[in-house]
Design a protein around this motif. Sequence first.
Motif, PDB file in Angstrom:
ATOM      1  N   ARG A   1       0.847  -1.196   0.000  1.00 48.97           N
ATOM      2  CA  ARG A   1       0.000   0.000   0.000  1.00 48.97           C
ATOM      3  C   ARG A   1       0.887   1.252   0.000  1.00 48.97           C
ATOM      4  O   ARG A   1       0.649   2.191  -0.750  1.00 48.97           O
ATOM      5  CB  ARG A   1      -0.924   0.007   1.214  1.00 48.97           C
ATOM      6  N   ASN A   2       1.922   1.252   0.825  1.00 47.56           N
ATOM      7  CA  ASN A   2       2.835   2.398   0.882  1.00 47.56           C
ATOM      8  C   ASN A   2       3.546   2.602  -0.453  1.00 47.56           C
ATOM      9  O   ASN A   2       3.727   3.729  -0.898  1.00 47.56           O
ATOM     10  CB  ASN A   2       3.861   2.216   2.005  1.00 47.56           C
ATOM     11  N   ARG A   3       3.955   1.520  -1.085  1.00 50.84           N
ATOM     12  CA  ARG A   3       4.622   1.604  -2.391  1.00 50.84           C
ATOM     13  C   ARG A   3       3.677   2.203  -3.435  1.00 50.84           C
ATOM     14  O   ARG A   3       4.073   3.033  -4.245  1.00 50.84           O
ATOM     15  CB  ARG A   3       5.093   0.214  -2.811  1.00 50.84           C
ATOM     16  N   MET A   4       2.420   1.777  -3.387  1.00 55.41           N
ATOM     17  CA  MET A   4       1.436   2.302  -4.340  1.00 55.41           C
ATOM     18  C   MET A   4       1.207   3.797  -4.107  1.00 55.41           C
ATOM     19  O   MET A   4       1.089   4.566  -5.055  1.00 55.41           O
ATOM     20  CB  MET A   4       0.112   1.540  -4.220  1.00 55.41           C
ATOM     21  N   LEU A   5       1.149   4.213  -2.856  1.00 55.53           N
ATOM     22  CA  LEU A   5       0.960   5.629  -2.549  1.00 55.53           C
ATOM     23  C   LEU A   5       2.141   6.463  -3.047  1.00 55.53           C
ATOM     24  O   LEU A   5       1.966   7.593  -3.491  1.00 55.53           O
ATOM     25  CB  LEU A   5       0.752   5.832  -1.050  1.00 55.53           C
ATOM     26  N   LEU A   6       3.320   5.909  -2.986  1.00 51.94           N
ATOM     27  CA  LEU A   6       4.498   6.614  -3.479  1.00 51.94           C
ATOM     28  C   LEU A   6       4.490   6.738  -5.004  1.00 51.94           C
ATOM     29  O   LEU A   6       5.018   7.695  -5.559  1.00 51.94           O
ATOM     30  CB  LEU A   6       5.776   5.907  -3.034  1.00 51.94           C
ATOM     31  N   LEU A   7       3.909   5.770  -5.678  1.00 52.11           N
ATOM     32  CA  LEU A   7       3.885   5.787  -7.141  1.00 52.11           C
ATOM     33  C   LEU A   7       2.795   6.688  -7.717  1.00 52.11           C
ATOM     34  O   LEU A   7       2.905   7.113  -8.863  1.00 52.11           O
ATOM     35  CB  LEU A   7       3.703   4.371  -7.687  1.00 52.11           C
ATOM     36  N   LEU A   8       1.777   7.010  -6.955  1.00 52.85           N
ATOM     37  CA  LEU A   8       0.676   7.816  -7.473  1.00 52.85           C
ATOM     38  C   LEU A   8       1.133   9.152  -8.056  1.00 52.85           C
ATOM     39  O   LEU A   8       0.723   9.507  -9.160  1.00 52.85           O
ATOM     40  CB  LEU A   8      -0.396   8.029  -6.411  1.00 52.85           C
ATOM     41  N   PRO A   9       1.986   9.923  -7.368  1.00 49.70           N
ATOM     42  CA  PRO A   9       2.444  11.175  -7.984  1.00 49.70           C
ATOM     43  C   PRO A   9       3.200  10.950  -9.288  1.00 49.70           C
ATOM     44  O   PRO A   9       3.051  11.726 -10.230  1.00 49.70           O
ATOM     45  CB  PRO A   9       3.361  11.789  -6.920  1.00 49.70           C
ATOM     46  N   ALA A  10       3.987   9.909  -9.352  1.00 45.46           N
ATOM     47  CA  ALA A  10       4.739   9.622 -10.573  1.00 45.46           C
ATOM     48  C   ALA A  10       3.797   9.294 -11.720  1.00 45.46           C
ATOM     49  O   ALA A  10       4.017   9.717 -12.856  1.00 45.46           O
ATOM     50  CB  ALA A  10       5.717   8.473 -10.348  1.00 45.46           C
ATOM     51  N   VAL A  11       2.747   8.555 -11.432  1.00 41.12           N
ATOM     52  CA  VAL A  11       1.774   8.212 -12.462  1.00 41.12           C
ATOM     53  C   VAL A  11       1.065   9.472 -12.951  1.00 41.12           C
ATOM     54  O   VAL A  11       0.850   9.658 -14.147  1.00 41.12           O
ATOM     55  CB  VAL A  11       0.764   7.167 -11.935  1.00 41.12           C
ATOM     56  N   ALA A  12       0.746  10.369 -12.030  1.00 38.95           N
ATOM     57  CA  ALA A  12       0.103  11.620 -12.416  1.00 38.95           C
ATOM     58  C   ALA A  12       1.017  12.441 -13.319  1.00 38.95           C
ATOM     59  O   ALA A  12       0.591  12.988 -14.333  1.00 38.95           O
ATOM     60  CB  ALA A  12      -0.279  12.419 -11.176  1.00 38.95           C
ATOM     61  N   ILE A  13       2.285  12.516 -12.982  1.00 40.95           N
ATOM     62  CA  ILE A  13       3.250  13.250 -13.797  1.00 40.95           C
ATOM     63  C   ILE A  13       3.404  12.586 -15.153  1.00 40.95           C
ATOM     64  O   ILE A  13       3.427  13.239 -16.188  1.00 40.95           O
ATOM     65  CB  ILE A  13       4.611  13.344 -13.082  1.00 40.95           C
ATOM     66  N   ALA A  14       3.495  11.274 -15.157  1.00 39.23           N
ATOM     67  CA  ALA A  14       3.692  10.529 -16.404  1.00 39.23           C
ATOM     68  C   ALA A  14       2.505  10.678 -17.336  1.00 39.23           C
ATOM     69  O   ALA A  14       2.631  10.489 -18.537  1.00 39.23           O
ATOM     70  CB  ALA A  14       3.948   9.056 -16.103  1.00 39.23           C
ATOM     71  N   GLY A  15       1.369  11.058 -16.804  1.00 43.71           N
ATOM     72  CA  GLY A  15       0.172  11.185 -17.611  1.00 43.71           C
ATOM     73  C   GLY A  15       0.230  12.278 -18.649  1.00 43.71           C
ATOM     74  O   GLY A  15      -0.564  12.304 -19.564  1.00 43.71           O
ATOM     75  N   GLY A  16       1.145  13.215 -18.519  1.00 47.72           N
ATOM     76  CA  GLY A  16       1.244  14.227 -19.558  1.00 47.72           C
ATOM     77  C   GLY A  16       1.499  15.632 -19.069  1.00 47.72           C
ATOM     78  O   GLY A  16       1.246  16.585 -19.790  1.00 47.72           O
ATOM     79  N   CYS A  17       1.960  15.815 -17.884  1.00 49.00           N
ATOM     80  CA  CYS A  17       2.281  17.156 -17.412  1.00 49.00           C
ATOM     81  C   CYS A  17       3.363  17.773 -18.288  1.00 49.00           C
ATOM     82  O   CYS A  17       4.220  17.080 -18.807  1.00 49.00           O
ATOM     83  CB  CYS A  17       2.770  17.118 -15.965  1.00 49.00           C
ATOM     84  N   THR A  18       3.306  19.065 -18.419  1.00 51.34           N
ATOM     85  CA  THR A  18       4.302  19.770 -19.197  1.00 51.34           C
ATOM     86  C   THR A  18       5.493  20.100 -18.319  1.00 51.34           C
ATOM     87  O   THR A  18       5.352  20.730 -17.279  1.00 51.34           O
ATOM     88  CB  THR A  18       3.703  21.067 -19.793  1.00 51.34           C
ATOM     89  N   PHE A  19       6.676  19.675 -18.735  1.00 54.48           N
ATOM     90  CA  PHE A  19       7.897  19.936 -17.999  1.00 54.48           C
ATOM     91  C   PHE A  19       8.648  21.137 -18.551  1.00 54.48           C
ATOM     92  O   PHE A  19       9.467  21.724 -17.879  1.00 54.48           O
ATOM     93  CB  PHE A  19       8.832  18.727 -18.064  1.00 54.48           C
ATOM     94  N   THR A  20       8.420  21.498 -19.794  1.00 57.21           N
ATOM     95  CA  THR A  20       9.206  22.504 -20.477  1.00 57.21           C
ATOM     96  C   THR A  20       8.327  23.703 -20.820  1.00 57.21           C
ATOM     97  O   THR A  20       7.251  23.543 -21.358  1.00 57.21           O
ATOM     98  CB  THR A  20       9.800  21.920 -21.771  1.00 57.21           C
TER      99      THR A  20
END
Length: 114
Positions: free
Chosen positions: A10-29
Amino acid sequence: MQTGKGSAMRNRMLLLLPAVAIAGGCTFTKLTEGGANVRPATAAEVGSCTGLGRTTASVVHEVATIPRHPDAVQENVNVTARNSAASMGGDTIVPVSELKDGKQTFEVYRCARR
């Protein structure tokens, strides 16, 4: 309170949630003021332009081993290339390679009369 494997998972999944949100298409540049004056073009459109060299744009294509959406990666690469072309004095970019692992090479041109 849970302990053991269930809690760790559960803790591992909670840590991955922000990464999944970022990977979804946020603009970095972000497009710079100069980059906003650079346009993408095809090789056929730059025949009367002055070549200034090449730039290779590279952006993050994975976050925590999770691939970002290809359209978001392409958009970020294009923005990075436009910003780079502006710093070279260019106003036009033409892709000369395919997008691979978040990296793509562009020819930079000056087409506008100054």
